[in-house]
Each structure stands twice: as C-alpha cells, then as structure tokens.
Design a protein around this motif. Sequence first.
Motif, PDB file in Angstrom:
ATOM      1  N   VAL A 111      16.914   7.999   3.245  1.00 55.04           N
ATOM      2  CA  VAL A 111      16.594   7.748   4.686  1.00 55.04           C
ATOM      3  C   VAL A 111      16.230   6.442   4.742  1.00 55.04           C
ATOM      4  O   VAL A 111      16.631   6.258   6.155  1.00 55.04           O
ATOM      5  CB  VAL A 111      15.075   8.423   4.307  1.00 55.04           C
ATOM      6  N   GLY A 112      15.817   5.524   4.652  1.00 56.13           N
ATOM      7  CA  GLY A 112      15.608   4.086   4.410  1.00 56.13           C
ATOM      8  C   GLY A 112      16.396   3.301   5.065  1.00 56.13           C
ATOM      9  O   GLY A 112      16.554   3.334   5.772  1.00 56.13           O
ATOM     10  N   VAL A 113      17.822   3.370   3.874  1.00 52.69           N
ATOM     11  CA  VAL A 113      18.637   3.016   4.670  1.00 52.69           C
ATOM     12  C   VAL A 113      19.031   3.129   5.765  1.00 52.69           C
ATOM     13  O   VAL A 113      19.920   2.169   7.264  1.00 52.69           O
ATOM     14  CB  VAL A 113      19.459   2.574   3.128  1.00 52.69           C
ATOM     15  N   SER A 114      19.523   4.496   6.032  1.00 56.47           N
ATOM     16  CA  SER A 114      19.837   5.221   7.325  1.00 56.47           C
ATOM     17  C   SER A 114      19.653   4.785   8.636  1.00 56.47           C
ATOM     18  O   SER A 114      19.816   4.459   9.131  1.00 56.47           O
ATOM     19  CB  SER A 114      20.621   6.480   7.192  1.00 56.47           C
ATOM     20  N   ILE A 115      18.345   4.691   7.833  1.00 56.33           N
ATOM     21  CA  ILE A 115      17.233   4.610   9.792  1.00 56.33           C
ATOM     22  C   ILE A 115      17.601   3.271  10.045  1.00 56.33           C
ATOM     23  O   ILE A 115      17.543   2.821  10.962  1.00 56.33           O
ATOM     24  CB  ILE A 115      15.814   4.683   9.081  1.00 56.33           C
ATOM     25  N   SER A 116      17.219   2.331   9.044  1.00 56.25           N
ATOM     26  CA  SER A 116      17.813   0.726   9.284  1.00 56.25           C
ATOM     27  C   SER A 116      18.880   0.884   9.811  1.00 56.25           C
ATOM     28  O   SER A 116      18.974  -0.215  11.177  1.00 56.25           O
ATOM     29  CB  SER A 116      17.679   0.176   7.942  1.00 56.25           C
ATOM     30  N   MET A 117      19.825   1.626   9.511  1.00 55.95           N
ATOM     31  CA  MET A 117      21.510   1.382  10.184  1.00 55.95           C
ATOM     32  C   MET A 117      20.829   1.753  11.365  1.00 55.95           C
ATOM     33  O   MET A 117      21.209   1.425  12.388  1.00 55.95           O
ATOM     34  CB  MET A 117      22.489   2.282   9.093  1.00 55.95           C
ATOM     35  N   VAL A 118      20.565   3.065  11.723  1.00 56.56           N
ATOM     36  CA  VAL A 118      20.662   3.645  13.036  1.00 56.56           C
ATOM     37  C   VAL A 118      19.911   2.871  14.175  1.00 56.56           C
ATOM     38  O   VAL A 118      20.951   2.630  14.813  1.00 56.56           O
ATOM     39  CB  VAL A 118      20.262   4.605  12.902  1.00 56.56           C
ATOM     40  N   SER A 119      18.863   1.916  13.323  1.00 59.13           N
ATOM     41  CA  SER A 119      18.151   0.942  14.034  1.00 59.13           C
ATOM     42  C   SER A 119      19.230  -0.324  14.477  1.00 59.13           C
ATOM     43  O   SER A 119      18.686  -0.668  15.611  1.00 59.13           O
ATOM     44  CB  SER A 119      17.046   0.342  13.803  1.00 59.13           C
ATOM     45  N   LEU A 146       0.868  -1.622   0.204  1.00 53.33           N
ATOM     46  CA  LEU A 146      -0.198   0.267  -0.066  1.00 53.33           C
ATOM     47  C   LEU A 146       1.196   1.367   0.094  1.00 53.33           C
ATOM     48  O   LEU A 146       0.928   1.925  -1.157  1.00 53.33           O
ATOM     49  CB  LEU A 146      -0.937  -0.047   1.311  1.00 53.33           C
ATOM     50  N   VAL A 147       2.149   1.232   1.072  1.00 54.09           N
ATOM     51  CA  VAL A 147       2.931   2.304   0.902  1.00 54.09           C
ATOM     52  C   VAL A 147       3.502   2.485  -0.424  1.00 54.09           C
ATOM     53  O   VAL A 147       3.410   4.039  -1.039  1.00 54.09           O
ATOM     54  CB  VAL A 147       4.136   2.469   1.581  1.00 54.09           C
ATOM     55  N   GLN A 148       3.960   2.004  -0.957  1.00 51.40           N
ATOM     56  CA  GLN A 148       4.547   1.897  -2.311  1.00 51.40           C
ATOM     57  C   GLN A 148       3.599   2.122  -3.419  1.00 51.40           C
ATOM     58  O   GLN A 148       3.965   3.187  -4.552  1.00 51.40           O
ATOM     59  CB  GLN A 148       5.823   0.500  -2.756  1.00 51.40           C
ATOM     60  N   ARG A 149       2.344   1.598  -3.091  1.00 51.20           N
ATOM     61  CA  ARG A 149       1.285   2.409  -4.872  1.00 51.20           C
ATOM     62  C   ARG A 149       1.112   3.654  -3.970  1.00 51.20           C
ATOM     63  O   ARG A 149       0.701   4.440  -4.908  1.00 51.20           O
ATOM     64  CB  ARG A 149       0.396   1.311  -4.132  1.00 51.20           C
ATOM     65  N   SER A 150       1.355   4.106  -2.947  1.00 49.13           N
ATOM     66  CA  SER A 150       0.891   5.542  -2.158  1.00 49.13           C
ATOM     67  C   SER A 150       2.171   6.920  -2.512  1.00 49.13           C
ATOM     68  O   SER A 150       2.379   7.468  -2.855  1.00 49.13           O
ATOM     69  CB  SER A 150       0.613   6.165  -0.569  1.00 49.13           C
ATOM     70  N   GLY A 151       3.403   5.463  -3.490  1.00 51.56           N
ATOM     71  CA  GLY A 151       4.422   6.261  -3.830  1.00 51.56           C
ATOM     72  C   GLY A 151       5.719   6.537  -3.493  1.00 51.56           C
ATOM     73  O   GLY A 151       6.611   7.456  -3.682  1.00 51.56           O
ATOM     74  N   VAL A 152       5.894   5.383  -2.090  1.00 56.00           N
ATOM     75  CA  VAL A 152       6.783   5.966  -1.157  1.00 56.00           C
ATOM     76  C   VAL A 152       7.380   4.549  -0.629  1.00 56.00           C
ATOM     77  O   VAL A 152       6.912   3.371  -0.710  1.00 56.00           O
ATOM     78  CB  VAL A 152       6.253   6.002  -0.004  1.00 56.00           C
ATOM     79  N   ILE A 153       9.096   4.502  -1.291  1.00 56.43           N
ATOM     80  CA  ILE A 153       9.531   2.948  -1.088  1.00 56.43           C
ATOM     81  C   ILE A 153       9.748   3.382   0.715  1.00 56.43           C
ATOM     82  O   ILE A 153      11.085   4.050   0.524  1.00 56.43           O
ATOM     83  CB  ILE A 153      10.338   3.017  -2.245  1.00 56.43           C
ATOM     84  N   ASN A 154       9.990   2.378   0.726  1.00 57.08           N
ATOM     85  CA  ASN A 154      10.412   2.285   2.675  1.00 57.08           C
ATOM     86  C   ASN A 154      11.431   1.804   2.570  1.00 57.08           C
ATOM     87  O   ASN A 154      10.734   0.076   3.335  1.00 57.08           O
ATOM     88  CB  ASN A 154       8.808   2.806   3.109  1.00 57.08           C
ATOM     89  N   LEU A 155      12.604   2.168   3.052  1.00 54.35           N
ATOM     90  CA  LEU A 155      13.155   1.038   3.327  1.00 54.35           C
ATOM     91  C   LEU A 155      13.618   0.272   4.752  1.00 54.35           C
ATOM     92  O   LEU A 155      14.661  -0.092   5.185  1.00 54.35           O
ATOM     93  CB  LEU A 155      15.089   0.582   3.065  1.00 54.35           C
ATOM     94  N   GLY A 156      12.962   1.961   5.596  1.00 53.17           N
ATOM     95  CA  GLY A 156      12.692   1.473   6.453  1.00 53.17           C
ATOM     96  C   GLY A 156      12.549   0.814   7.397  1.00 53.17           C
ATOM     97  O   GLY A 156      12.567   0.696   8.725  1.00 53.17           O
ATOM     98  N   VAL A 157      12.288   0.201   7.348  1.00 52.52           N
ATOM     99  CA  VAL A 157      11.389  -1.163   7.722  1.00 52.52           C
ATOM    100  C   VAL A 157      12.143  -1.922   8.099  1.00 52.52           C
ATOM    101  O   VAL A 157      11.525  -3.030   9.650  1.00 52.52           O
ATOM    102  CB  VAL A 157       9.646  -1.997   6.902  1.00 52.52           C
ATOM    103  N   GLU A 158      12.910  -2.176   7.833  1.00 51.35           N
ATOM    104  CA  GLU A 158      14.204  -2.803   8.438  1.00 51.35           C
ATOM    105  C   GLU A 158      14.254  -2.610   9.544  1.00 51.35           C
ATOM    106  O   GLU A 158      14.297  -3.406  10.679  1.00 51.35           O
ATOM    107  CB  GLU A 158      15.135  -3.006   7.183  1.00 51.35           C
ATOM    108  N   GLY A 159      15.106  -1.193   9.782  1.00 55.97           N
ATOM    109  CA  GLY A 159      14.978  -0.219  11.094  1.00 55.97           C
ATOM    110  C   GLY A 159      13.745  -1.397  12.677  1.00 55.97           C
ATOM    111  O   GLY A 159      13.514  -0.955  13.245  1.00 55.97           O
ATOM    112  N   ALA A 160      12.249  -0.217  11.334  1.00 55.64           N
ATOM    113  CA  ALA A 160      10.648  -0.602  12.232  1.00 55.64           C
ATOM    114  C   ALA A 160      10.937  -1.959  13.393  1.00 55.64           C
ATOM    115  O   ALA A 160      10.539  -2.123  13.952  1.00 55.64           O
ATOM    116  CB  ALA A 160       9.595  -0.294  11.475  1.00 55.64           C
ATOM    117  N   MET A 161      10.986  -2.583  12.353  1.00 54.53           N
ATOM    118  CA  MET A 161      11.127  -3.769  12.637  1.00 54.53           C
ATOM    119  C   MET A 161      11.757  -4.424  13.633  1.00 54.53           C
ATOM    120  O   MET A 161      11.301  -5.114  14.403  1.00 54.53           O
ATOM    121  CB  MET A 161      11.291  -5.420  11.793  1.00 54.53           C
ATOM    122  N   LEU A 162      13.085  -4.463  13.619  1.00 59.08           N
ATOM    123  CA  LEU A 162      14.298  -4.498  14.222  1.00 59.08           C
ATOM    124  C   LEU A 162      14.051  -3.646  15.414  1.00 59.08           C
ATOM    125  O   LEU A 162      14.039  -4.173  16.839  1.00 59.08           O
ATOM    126  CB  LEU A 162      15.688  -3.760  13.803  1.00 59.08           C
TER     127      LEU A 162
END
Lengths: 307, 352, 489, 334
Positions: free
Chosen positions: A93-101, A29-45
């Motif tokens: 931003v997504g990759v960084s958020i995951s890295m920080v997480s 759904l997020v991608q259908r709304s135009g956003v690619i969120n690689l931060g999920v890895e961080g949110a999951m962690l």
Amino acid sequence: MDLPSISGFIGSLLAISTPILLIASLELLVQRSGVINLGVEGAMLVGAFTAYVVTLYTSSPLLGLLSAIALGSLVSILFAIMAVYMRLDQIVVGVSISMVSIGLTSYLYRLIVGYGSPPKIQSTLIDALAPFLRSIPIAGDTLFQTPLTPISLALPIAFWLLLGRSLVGAIIKASGEDPSRACRLGVNVAMVRTILLALEGIASGAAGALLSIGYYGSFLENMTAGRGYLAVALVILSSWSPARLLPTVLIFSLIEVAQLRLQASGIIEIPYQLALSMPYIFTLAILAISSGGKKAPRSLGSSEYEC
Amino acid sequence: MRNSILGSTVIVLIIIAAVLSLYILGGALSPSPQKGSSVASPTARSIKIAVIYVTPIDEPWNQAMHEAMVWARENLGITYSYVERISEADVERIIRQYIQTGYDIIIPHSWGYHQTTIKVAKEYPSVSFAQGSGPTDIEYPRNVLVYDYWIQEAAYLAGIAAGKLTKSNLIGVVAAYPVPDVVRLINAFAAGAKSVNPNVKIRAIFIESWFDPVKAKEAAKALIASGADVIYGDSYGAEQATEEAYRSGRTVYFFGTIIDYSKLAPNTLVASVVWDLRPFIKYLVELKTNGTWVGGILNWGIKEGWAKLVWNPSFAQRNQALVADVERVKQDIIEGRVSVPIIEDWDPKRWG
Amino acid sequence: MEAGSREEPLIVAKDIWKIYDGGYTALSGVDLEIYGGEIHVLLGENGAGKTTLLKILSGAIRPSRGSIFIRGERKIFRSPRDALKQGISMAYQGSSLVEGLTAGENISIVARAAGINGDELGKRVMKTMEDLGYQLDLRSRVSSLSPGEKQALEVSIAINAGRLAVLMDEPTALMSTASSQLLMKLLREHADNGKALVITSHKIREVAEIGDRYTILKRGTRVATVTRRSLDGGSVIDTLIKHMSPQGLETYSLDISGAIDPGEEILYVDNASIADDRGIEVLRNTSFRLRRGEILAIVSIDGRGVKEICEAIYGLRRLRSGKIYVKPGTRIRYIPSEVSRASIPEMPVAINISMRSIIGGRISLLDLEEIVSSANRIIEASRANVPSIWKPLKSLSGGNARRVIAWREAMDNPDLLIVEEPTANLDIASSQSIAMLIRSTASRGAGVLVVTSELEDPLRIGCKWLILEDGTLLDPRSSKRVGTIPGAL
Amino acid sequence: MPARSPRLVTGLLIVVLAPLLAISILSLFSGVNAVETIYWVFWGGFSPTQIPETMLRATPILITSFGLSLAYLARIWNIGSEGQILLGAIATAWIGLHLGGLGVIGVIVSTIFGGLCGALWASIPGLLRAYRGANEVFSTLMMNYLALYLASYLLQGPLRSPTSLFPETATLSRDLWVEPLIPGTRVNAFVLLSPALIAPATYILVARSTLGIKLRVIGEGAEKARYFGIDAGKAIVATMFLSGFLAGIAGSTEVLGIHHRALPSISQGYGYLAIPVAVIASLEPRLILPLSIYLGGVVNGVEVAQMNLSIPSGASYIIQGILLIASLPMAMRR
C-alpha cells in the motif's frame, strides 16, 4: 575551515536533515505502533505540490504550508484506511500510494500549472520568516535554517520522553508489540495507529512544503526523490530508538553533504556514481551490521491482529 | 475476514457504479468526442508533425522542442501531436501508429531512438523523419534529417564572461549526467573561460538526476563553500544557491542553460545559454511544403539563431563593457574567425 | 449464600451464536445468566465453547448472533475496551499481557480503559499478588516473569479492574497448587463484595468446592446450569461429571504391565544447561538417559523450562553447556503444546497431516492419493472430529487440531517422541486418549519424553517421572537431585 | 488444492476495473471523454493488430512474476526485481559481446549468464535477511537504487560503446539476435516460449508441487521451518536467488530479443508491474498469464490514449500504483 564556512557546513547539514528528521521522528512513533508507512514518500510529494500550487496562487507561503499539512495528512489517512482498517499489506500500500502520488502530482501539475520551467513563487517560506529568524541571536542563521529546523531537532527528544515514561508511550508500544493483547487491555489499536499516521501525514506535508516552497521555491516532478523512503530506512537504522534517531539522521546527512563537498573539492577521483551510492551502501552496511530485526516492534509490518 | 470479503464486494460495486456513471457523465460532459484529439481531425492541407519524447516535456531538452512546436502550431498552422515517456522498446510501435494515422513528419526526439528511426524510415520513404541526435558516422536513409543540441558556441561565450567575472578563479558546474551533449557544453564553457583567464579552474558535480533541485542546490552550495564565485548550472536548483548567497551579501554569478533563467535568478544571473528551435521547425515545414526534404546531418550553430546567449537585462545594463566584449567574440564565431572546440567526454583533470 | 433468586441477574447473554470463518460453529444459541456476588463456573470438554463464550462477554470477539444485557439494558461490545468501561474484565488463558512492556505499563493501560486511577490500580494489584504469594515489582518487564507469575498478574489485574464482573479462563492452569488455593479463597472474598466471578477450569476438583453455580457446555450448547445447593449432598464432582458425560468416564488407573523391556539407549543428556529466551537457566548441569520402549516424564512445578527442554532435545534450541547425544539415525518427532508451532493453520488438514513427508522428500508433484489416504488413516486413529480434510486446520477446535497433530507425529514411526504438555487445555477424554497414544508409541519401541507442568500427567500416562525445580531434576520419591543418584535411571 | 477463497473473484474484478476507473477519472480531469479514453486504451492494448506488442510487453512481466510468486509464497517480499532485471540485461549484453559467432549456444549462454547476475544481485538482500535479519523490503529497495547507479557507471564507463555518445553498450553481433518469428511483428521466440513454459510451470510449482508447500512453510518463519527440518536461512537465499535469476532472464530476453544492446532504460517498470501479478499468482497461479497480458495491454493502451488524446504522461504511474493496490485484497492472508 574558518567560522563562516563551518557555519555554512552546519547550515547545509541541517537543511538536508530537517525534512528527513521531521518525517523520521513521526515514522518512528508509527513504527513503534506496528505500522511501516512507505506512503510518506507520497504524502511528502503531495505536500510539496500542494504548498507550491497554493503559494503560487495566493502568494502566501504560510497558507501553502497549511494546505500541504492538510493534504499530507489526508494521504496518510488514506493509507490508514487501507492498511489499518482494510488490513491490506502495509508495504505494498505504501509503495503504491507513493507511486500514485508521483503520477497524480505530475498529472495535476500539467493541468494546473502547465509544463516546462516552473514559475517561481513570489516569496518562499524562509523569505517570509527570514527577518524573524535572523533576529534570533547567536545561532539564528545556522540553527534556524528553516522555521521547522528547531522543531525537527526537538521532536526526537520529545518522543524519547514520550515513549519512555508516559501512558501514551505505553499505549503506542503496546500496539506495536502485540496489537491483539493491547486490544484486550482496552487499547483501540486502530485508532492509535490512525492518529499517529495522521500526525505523520502532517509532518510529511510540512517536510514536502519545505522542499518546494522552502528551499527551492518551485515544484518539479518527483522532487522528493526518495527522501521519504530514506526516512523510513533511517528509523530502522536507529533501531527504533528516538535517542539514536537524531545522531543517525545527522550522520547520514553528514555523509550526503560530505559526498557533495568531496566531489566539489576535486581532491579524490572517484566515479560520481560511487559518491552518489554512498548513502545506500551505508544504509545496507548498517542493516547488515546491526542485525536489525531483533529490536523491531514485534508486530511491525503486519496488519492482521485479533482481540 | 468476513468484513474484508464484504469490504471488497462493496469496493467492486462502487467501482462498477463509478465506471458506469463516468461513462454516462463522460458522454454528457464532452460536447464533441473530437475535443483534445488531434488524430481524427485532418484539417485541410496542414502539415502534421508528431514528436516522441523519451522523458516528460518538462525536461529542458524536450521543453525547447515542445515550445517551438507549440509556437509552430500557432504561427505556422501545423498539426502537432506528441507522446512522452516512450522507451526505446516502444518507440517502433508509436512511430508506426503515427505513420498509419497520416503524419507527415515524425520527430523521434532522443538519441536512443535512432536505430528504430533508421529501420522504419527505410520502409516508409515518403514519410519524413527528423531524428533528435544520433551517431554522425553511420549512414541514414535519405528521408532522415539528424539534428543535435549544438549550442556549445553560446556556452563558449558564457565561459568568456565567466572567466572575466571570477575573482577566485574557481568556477563551479552543477550538471545532471556526464552524457556527451551535457559535457560538450561544459567543455565549451570551460574552454571559453580558459581563453580569457588561463588561471581559472573548473570543478563539476554531477547530481545524477534531471530533476532534483534540492540536491542541485546543495551541490551548488558545496561548490560555493569551496570557493567558487561563478556557477554554471544545467539543472534546476543551482540558481537558488547563488540567490541565497546574494541575499547573505556574497556575490556569486550564475549562468543558466537551455531555458532563460532571468525570472528564476534575477539577481545573480549573467546570461543563459538558450536553444531556440523555432527557426528549425520553420525550416522543416518549408522543406516539407516545398517538397525539398533532404536527409543528412544538420549542423546549425549560433549563426542560424538556434544557439543563443541571452543576457540577463539587469546584468547587461550594469556591465555594458563586458557584454560588448563577449558580443565581439560572437561576431568572430559567426564569421568563422574563432572556432569552438567540441569535446564530448568528461575528464576532470582537463580543466584543472 | 444463594444468589440465584435474590435479584435480577447482572449480566444476561441471550441466544449467543458464534460461527467462525472456516464454518466452525463454536456456540449455537447459548443462554447464560450471571448474578452479582456469585462464583459461576463454566465446565465442558475441549471445543465446548467456554473460551468463546467468555471472549464474547468480554468484547474480545463479537457474536455472530445474540445479545448481551447488563442490568437489563442491551449492550453491544465492539472491543474489550467497551466491556472494561462497563466494569467487565477478563483474565485470558495463560496470560495476555504485553510482554515487551513493564507490569506497571500494562496496569496503567488497563486502568485508563476501565476508567480507574492507574496508581491506585497498581497498588491494588500488588496487594493481590502478595495475597497469591507472589512479589511484584511494577518496573519489571512482563517478559521477565515466569509463566506462573504472568498468569497471577493477569488474574490480579482482572480481579481489580472489573468493577462488575471478572471473567477468568483457566486462571490456575499455570499457577502453583498453593497459589491456586489462595486464589480460590480470594475469589470468595470478591464475590462477597458483590462482584460476579465467572471461571472456567478443567481441574474439576479445584472448582468443585467454590462455585455457587455451574454451567455445563457441550459442543456449543448449554447442557445444564446447576446451583450448588441443588446438588445432592453427595460428591459435587460426581454430579458434575455425570452432567458432563452421562455415560461416565474411565478412571485414571491404567494397566502398565504391558510395557516392553527397555531397549537400547537412544537419548543421553550429558551435563546439559538450557536457558530460556531471556537467558535464565531453566535446566542446570543435568544428565539423564532414555531407552527405547521407555517413557520418562519431567514435571516442571512452576511451568518453567517445559518448552525449552523439548526444543533443546528436538534441536531447535542451543544448549548453554553440556551435550545431548542422540543415537545416529534416530527419528525424532515432537508434539509441541501449541498446534500452530507444528502446522500451517491456514492450510488444509490433509496437507498438514502429510507435511512431514512433503517436506522431507525431493521436490516433486504432490501425490494427492497418498495425501488423502494418510489423512484418513491419521484422522481415524485420532478420532478427531474433522468435517472435511480440505478445510483449513484452523477451522477445527483446539482439541481436535491438537489430536490431529499429535497422531501425525506419533504415527510417523518415531524412535524418539517428545511430548510437550500432553494434556494442556485438553478435556478429560482427550487427555486420556493422548496418554494411550504415548503408551502405545512406547510399546512399539520408541522412547518417549514427556515434559509437562501438570502433576497428574505422569499418573495418567503411568510412567517414571522426575520433578524439575529451579533448573534441577529431582526424584519425586526422595526429592534428591537426580544427577547425584547413581543409576537413578 | 480445492480450498478457494471467494475473495479471489472479487479481487480479480477489482484488478480489472480499478485501472479503468482511474483512467476515466483522469480523463474527466483533463476534459477528455472517458469513453473515448477507454476505447483507445483497449484499442491500443487489445485490438488484433496490437496483440503482438502487448505480448511483447507481457513477456518480461510474466517471467519476473513467476520468480516473484515463488518468493511471495515464502513471504519473502522481494521488490528489487527492477534492479535485478537491469543488471541481468547488462550482464547479458556484456557476455554477448564476447560470444559473437556462437549463434544459438551464445544466446543460451548469455541468457543464463544474465539470469545468474540477477540472481547474485538478489542473493545479497537474501543473505542479509537470512543471516542478519535485515528487512528485505528495504534492502531490495536500496539495491534497486544501487543497481541504477551501478548500471549508470557501467554504461557510461567500462561498457559504453566506443561509437555511441550515449550510455549504452555496443550492439551484439547479428547471430545473437533473437529475431521475430512472425513477419511484420516483433514477436520473437521468447515471447512465444514464455507463456508456453512459464504459465504451466507456475501452476505446477505453486499449486501442485511439494515446493509450493515448502515455500509456504518458510513463509511461516524460521522457527516453524526448523521444526520441519528446513534450514530457513539457506531456503531464503535460494528463493531470492531463484527470483533474481528469473528477473535476470527477463532482462536477457529484452536485450537479446528487442534492443540487442543494454540501455539504462531497459526495464520499463517491469519489476514493479510484476509485483501485483506475482501477489495474485502466489494465490492463484492460473491467473499469471491473463494478468500479465492484461497489465501489458493496459500499459500499452495508456500510451496510445496519451498519444491520441494528449493526456499527461503522469497517468501511467497512477495506473501502476492503482493496479498494485487493487491486487491486494486478494493477497490478504496474514
């Protein structure tokens, strides 16, 4: 294969696919709304970590799940602030958020829990709900691997209906196809994206909690091991179609399970590295075959738009 | 766009403000700048030991050392400092910095460090080095002591128990990487099992990660599904599969490695193959205080008490005969009647 | 009817300023009053600020300064959504519907924002489309509609979604002449029901007859607002033109006697079929030729196929069948309708002007001297208003940017020049100078192919022309298919 | 080109300050004086005795970000440098083992060979993007994982040194070692050459050459590239090839100059550290050298702070992530 081993196989399959499916459905759904969120890895962690720490100190897996959901969505909202409102590059931003997480959870783990073999929590999420789950007739043990498995299986179907025939679905699609025009039609694109991201954060937090307090009963540094990224890739593999998402995730999990069983069976001698790279080779091959880009939401990955 | 410029200006201001306030807060909060610092506190004549880890201290190989060092700090009065996640490229700088700040014993706790250790040790003959594993066929300077993870004797004992316990004659192994020190234990374990049960087959899965409990658990489940009723795990997660099988009414025994798993798998754990470094650190401190430091390759085993087979108390209570059998073999090893093979490569065909 | 004195204005825009990021001032202190029940026409050259003003009124962009009052109450529109809620809708230039969604989905999204029932809005839009001469299936995707249909749909939605006021930016630019006339009639009906209708257009003749009041903008300021009744009985058009450019304008008549004799043939389109992105054929089994020194205009009645034909001949688009022969060594240059397709708007004007030579050459250091001198040459020739050649191209107004790119292409010694929609969204003066550019390029020995949806363009340029209708080229004099007329070209 | 955005200045400040802020907060968490932490970070990174080590760390970042900045100019988001560095390093070690005794020629050949292997690895996602439309962010990320497994296979299998018990190749013959030039340091020819060559090369290519503009046109999409007569597909593959080549070279320099053998841990996240540097360098190429050195110094300094103050090592990931985000406000140009 006899019946119990088939049911065991399906059980393993669902155990691997549940967290990925949870995240991938929302990521779709997020991608259908135009956003690619690689931060999920961080949110999951972060979800996995929070669930573990809270469960460790309160002995309540449910409380752990809830706090994982809360912090998971917080991470996602942080992503939304940077990628949607400040319009920074979504991927970086997504990759960084995951890295920080990764860093932050390992750092806080050291400060809060200590080092070394992690103390086990008293009862896992599955333990807490086991009597209830087992009592469900017929498929209780297999299908209800975790309380979230049925939800994860239902999500793609629900989202297929949502995108196909509802106003909300149209609004989501409009935001992803052409945010500038969607805005002119009166859509608050940033709000749509933020709400979806927050929901995805909830799913990611829950999926993380499944890993830590669901399957394993403990937390380890970087224990999500790329599963969030995988979910994002699987959305692309399924060509952004909720109808295709379910089979895609299940096939992928099947390869993963089969790959482990293949090693276990000792039938074929292949370097174990090859077995382990199968999922990635598979992903790349599908990317190559499916000539993915064409069906992508037109504004996917770009944060800039104007009214 | 205008907003983004404005935005970044605001961010910069916030950051400046935050850094400034942290400086002030930091000054106010910490009563002594020495707090948590071990460099600037040369307490009277205590031995200063620095350990350099290539990965985080949570990893079992490191954890065994770190726990022994913490024990030594509390019981032997040494000063202990450590750094984690130091790559081979950076270790030289770190070693030199430790030497400059007056450390007596440097313990580079990874194979990959050995070349640097040799190089720096030659320059500083008065500093003592304990190098955590390295090739045994090269020459080390006299101030370098080389130790390694020689606990295969305990793994062999675990294998004997496993060979006796299995009914399906299929033993599953879940391991991280097929690197020599991991494989040495698996091979010893397999040899132990074969020694009491020639029909036994060993099947190993390498999950290519030190930390992926979910994968480890799935690997163990896959092994169980293909008929294994004993799992030997050197990676967190595998024990979860045996505990789960136990809850669904199936008995699958579990053996753990390096740390004691009795809290992690109380129902299915038979015993853990444990590496106890406390006697070793004590030995180092004694060498240093007595001024009798010698280099060379340390070859300790079960006799010196740093390789141990630690039984799960509840299992031991229920299976006293088995425990007694295994303990007899332990005595044979200590007294040299049984020798444990050392095999450092992984050939899946070797154990059927 | 006269709306002006009857009551308080519905919408008042006061002292509106808009300064874009690049420093370009689109509006400097414009006041505008809009009354209920009137048709208010905005007139002005390119860059006068008409579109910007409408976008500010519709909430699409925010003014740098100034305020908007509705029925005397100050309102701040943060987005079009806010304006829609207040009952103000807008139809954008071309269309701004989401292409990937169906017409129905677009309608229901607007309905939600405007607080109307979606089904009802759908019904009303269908009715309006019918009034304009179009059939609409709510389930068809917007991307499958023709440009004319899209524009009609955009306008129909806006007319029905705006309770208070409807803003329309060039609503008839892509509509057929018949539909345009129907629209004008429809506007009057809606105005009579009390709505305010604001409309911009370059087609003065079309709006001259229907406006109640006319506001003329020039370079971001208001020159005058005149009510129709106050215009003296004579020609409304003359009066308006006088207001817009006091020194008057050249007429359309051009001297075409200077055209040189046609030279060798450089383009031969042989039985070609061209399809658009959706696979619909916009040109079917058609042949035509072009010689040096010759200008040929193809006029697409409904606007279909303009871009596709240009792209196919330039080499950006594959033919479905047939062949295009271009004499080997022919230097083709192409002026597309949108500047952004032929430039990097974020890069300086000077770099964009030298883009062709930079990219054509080997990798080397930038020759800044050369870049500056060619920039000055092009800007001087095009008479574009460029404050600094090192400012980004996007800081120029649309018309000026288009001039720069058009002159860059035409002055790059082409053997074959393709011009797409030469006058789209250009004011009269700019249109005239583009026509001159085309003629002089041809007189230097290049073949020029003009593809347009504007009937007046061939007249303005003074050249041969063919009509493109339903994928077939017709001779305007005989309305016969060109392919069947031997020696038509 | 004169057009300069004021964002650059604020952006730069953010990049410099954000890691300091992060370090300070982390120290407060673990009860350590923030001032003391920052002191150790700067001492460990930038005190005169530490500068050679910082330069050593900055070299692979510098080389890699040069290639990346060209790719980013064309908006080809190669984030697979980590894998390209690793494979470049292994390739260098492999061919180096066959070139013993050739001296300088051997060094040059094996460096170029390492670069080529990195380039070939990078070309795969390039081809997928150019001809199959596959998003390069994913494919390069996937290729990073694949590179890790491939490296693990090679170093544990065919390439493993017969005398080593660990996954690593044999040590190169002595004449291929690029030895330190300044006594008492590890500063070798690569460390001295890279700033001298790469910093000006980046500036010239990005800001003063026709290549920079060509790449920008490619970044505008295939259609616009074709308008100007560029074959976008070929150009994308070529750009990926080039950025992979430089990443491979970065791997080579680590092997020839420092380790003299290939190890799985040869790249200390250089592929990721190079991303923020490249993002900025594609906008303001003159900053590539100071930024590489700054990052190299901060990363080294965090290690020293960790050693002296017992801060958990997770801190370095946090700093890297924050540096990445901090570089972004400057990169917004979509």
